[in-house]
Design a protein around this motif. Structure first.
Motif, PDB file in Angstrom:
ATOM      1  N   GLU A   1      -0.649  -8.065  -4.681  1.00  0.00           N
ATOM      2  CA  GLU A   1      -1.977  -7.840  -5.233  1.00  0.00           C
ATOM      3  C   GLU A   1      -2.512  -6.466  -4.837  1.00  0.00           C
ATOM      4  O   GLU A   1      -3.457  -5.956  -5.443  1.00  0.00           O
ATOM      5  CB  GLU A   1      -2.934  -8.938  -4.759  1.00  0.00           C
ATOM      6  N   ILE A   2      -1.884  -5.874  -3.804  1.00  0.00           N
ATOM      7  CA  ILE A   2      -2.269  -4.543  -3.322  1.00  0.00           C
ATOM      8  C   ILE A   2      -1.361  -3.475  -3.913  1.00  0.00           C
ATOM      9  O   ILE A   2      -1.819  -2.391  -4.295  1.00  0.00           O
ATOM     10  CB  ILE A   2      -2.201  -4.488  -1.778  1.00  0.00           C
TER      11      ILE A   2
ATOM     12  N   CYS B   1       0.188 -11.847  -1.516  1.00  0.00           N
ATOM     13  CA  CYS B   1      -0.992 -11.042  -1.175  1.00  0.00           C
ATOM     14  C   CYS B   1      -0.651  -9.550  -1.241  1.00  0.00           C
ATOM     15  O   CYS B   1      -1.462  -8.737  -1.710  1.00  0.00           O
ATOM     16  CB  CYS B   1      -1.501 -11.409   0.208  1.00  0.00           C
TER      17      CYS B   1
ATOM     18  N   GLN C   1      -4.286   2.042  -0.305  1.00  0.00           N
ATOM     19  CA  GLN C   1      -3.317   0.939  -0.230  1.00  0.00           C
ATOM     20  C   GLN C   1      -2.971   0.627   1.223  1.00  0.00           C
ATOM     21  O   GLN C   1      -2.852  -0.541   1.606  1.00  0.00           O
ATOM     22  CB  GLN C   1      -2.056   1.311  -1.015  1.00  0.00           C
TER      23      GLN C   1
ATOM     24  N   SER D   1      -5.760  -1.368   2.759  1.00  0.00           N
ATOM     25  CA  SER D   1      -5.735  -2.769   2.319  1.00  0.00           C
ATOM     26  C   SER D   1      -4.617  -3.548   3.000  1.00  0.00           C
ATOM     27  O   SER D   1      -4.799  -4.716   3.381  1.00  0.00           O
ATOM     28  CB  SER D   1      -5.570  -2.828   0.796  1.00  0.00           C
ATOM     29  N   ILE D   2      -3.457  -2.919   3.164  1.00  0.00           N
ATOM     30  CA  ILE D   2      -2.334  -3.577   3.846  1.00  0.00           C
ATOM     31  C   ILE D   2      -2.710  -3.880   5.285  1.00  0.00           C
ATOM     32  O   ILE D   2      -2.465  -4.990   5.793  1.00  0.00           O
ATOM     33  CB  ILE D   2      -1.072  -2.690   3.788  1.00  0.00           C
TER      34      ILE D   2
END
Length: 497
Positions: free
Chosen positions: A26-27, A23, A66, A69-70
């Motif tokens: 993907e970021i 996952c 980023q 998203s994390i």
């Protein structure tokens, strides 16, 4: 030594590591997700190497998006996150977790905007402290907070720990030099606190975030105040044959209504180590030296310099040196700035403490630290921001000798308890982290600690941001056995003084 998080402070999650890493990739680019042991080991500690923990995974984002998203991913899966700057912190605040993400901010290292007319700078958190002043020197400005680690430490870390430095007496800590912070919250939202003016709207959440040790949010943009470079600077070095007299001189200077830009003190052990390390001409036989810097308009600086020289003589200084030019000033400060690494030459290991006391108690507290040193059998070298009572006792020990680290920790705790008794605090600028978490049980009551946890929960309901740091649980305090001494310590203020 691996730091063990108290059972009630741990976050347990069921995320599968391999799936979670997928996952993350993907970021972020795959090279920005570190998973192998040889990649993770460099992040196992910060500037407190007595405690180590290899992180579960390390991520190196380059953008705010980023990071958002994390955080959304970690929030969804209940994975804890520890944010890290340059890793120069001295309290274990950036110590990673064995089941959590270490989020490094070093790649967010751009100066976003310089507003010279309004004397502000907008920065990403990975910008080094010294870089700010270097970027604005051509405009006659500088950034005032200057920790000894300023060539390496980042502004994001400075915000997390509310860092100070040798000039914090006159110009304030990080919190006094901030205007605005944009942060990513625990669930990945973006929040701005403060404003571009002298005061921001609403509650002063900017001050709340400053010094919160990465437990309430992750700063991604920081707007700081810039200060005009003063017209004149004078630096005095005063030599004392008695360390208590030097402490009394500090209180005397402030009582006279003079606020130096910096007022620093070093004892004999630190003087010798610093002189051997950088060769700046310190008097190695002195019991203590004071470095007193005065800045501002030339006529004012000259008048204050004359008055300070008179006061230093009155308080027993045996010699006073006035730096003749900026080159000699830099040499005098070089020894103070290098004090911590210099101690590494005279001891295999050292444990750097950080307590703050009222200036009037300086001499008495130093005397007691000496007594505690004798009792423990461990030497202590003292260097500190004397003007604002911020002590940095350096406890010398050898980690290869069984039990010496534990003795050093106990001596450090005893020093902090004494600081609280004297009407002070357990930290001035290094933060609590893991190092002082038990001492929090002495500093604060159960009701106060509960309020701290409520503030934490308001920003981070799931408790995923830097868990196990700074604020102890009441269970920890009860098991530690310190809570019962809280009232006696807080209210005694050392009647014997």
């Amino acid at each position: 030594m691996t730091y063990q998080i108290h059972s009630s402070e741990r976050i347990h999650h069921s995320a599968n590591r391999a799936e979670f890493i997928t996952c993350l990739t993907e970021i972020l680019p795959a090279q920005s997700v570190l998973t192998e042991i040889e990649e993770l080991k460099p992040y196992e500690c910060d500037g407190l190497p007595a405690y180590t923990q290899v992180p579960w995974v390390v991520v190196l984002p380059e953008t705010t998006e980023q990071i958002q998203s994390i955080m959304k991913l970690c929030h969804q899966q209940g994975v804890p996150v520890v944010a890290r700057g340059a890793g120069t912190g001295l309290s274990g605040g950036a110590l990673p977790l064995s089941n959590g993400v270490l989020l490094s901010l070093v790649r967010l290292n751009r100066i976003l905007k310089l507003d010279i007319a309004n004397r502000t700078a907008c920065l990403q958190p990975g910008v080094r402290n010294v870089t700010i002043s270097q970027a604005v020197e051509q405009y006659g400005l500088f950034y005032a907070p200057d920790p000894s680690s300023q060539i390496a430490c980042t502004i994001g870390g400075n915000v997390a720990e509310n860092s100070g430095g040798v000039h914090c007496l006159k110009y304030g800590l990080t919190v006094h030099n901030l205007l605005k912070i944009t942060l990513v919250t625990a669930d990945g939202a973006l929040l701005s606190l403060g404003g571009e003016g002298l005061d921001g709207p609403g509650y002063d959440l900017l001050a709340l975030l400053t010094g919160s040790e990465g437990m309430l949010g992750i700063a991604v943009e920081i707007t700081v105040k810039l200060t005009p470079i003063p017209e004149a600077v004078n630096l005095l070095l005063a030599v004392f044959g008695d360390i208590e007299q030097a402490g009394e001189a500090v209180a005397g200077i402030i009582a006279a209504g003079i606020i130096p830009a910096g007022l620093e003190m070093m004892d004999n052990a630190t003087i010798r180590a610093a002189e051997n390390f950088v060769k700046v001409g310190y008097p190695v036989d002195a019991a203590a030296i004071l470095l007193c810097e005065l800045d501002g308009a030339r006529v004012t600086v000259n008048a204050e310099t004359h008055r300070v020289e008179q006061l230093l003589v009155e308080y027993g200084a045996s010699e006073i040196r006035l730096a003749v030019d900026s080159g000699e000033q830099q040499k005098m400060w070089a020894g103070r700035k290098a004090a911590f690494p210099a101690i590494g030459q005279i001891s295999p290991d050292y444990y750097c403490m950080d307590g703050t006391i009222p200036r009037k108690q300086l001499g008495a507290v130093l005397k007691h630290i000496s007594e505690l040193s004798v009792q423990s059998g461990l030497a202590v070298a003292n260097v500190f921001h004397a003007g604002d009572g911020n002590l940095h006792p350096l406890i010398l020990y050898d980690a290869n000798v069984p039990g010496e680290l534990e003795k050093a920790e106990q001596l450090g705790f005893d020093i902090l308890v004494y600081c609280v008794k004297a009407g002070g605090t357990i930290t001035g600028e290094h933060g609590v982290g893991v190092e002082k978490i038990n001492a929090m049980c002495v500093q604060f009551s159960a009701a106060e600690l509960e309020q701290f946890h409520r503030v934490k929960a308001a920003f981070d309901p799931a408790g995923i941001l830097n868990p196990g740091k700074a604020i102890p649980t009441l269970n920890r305090c009860a098991e530690f056995g310190a809570m019962h001494v809280h009232a006696d310590v807080r209210h005694s203020h050392l009647d014997r003084f």
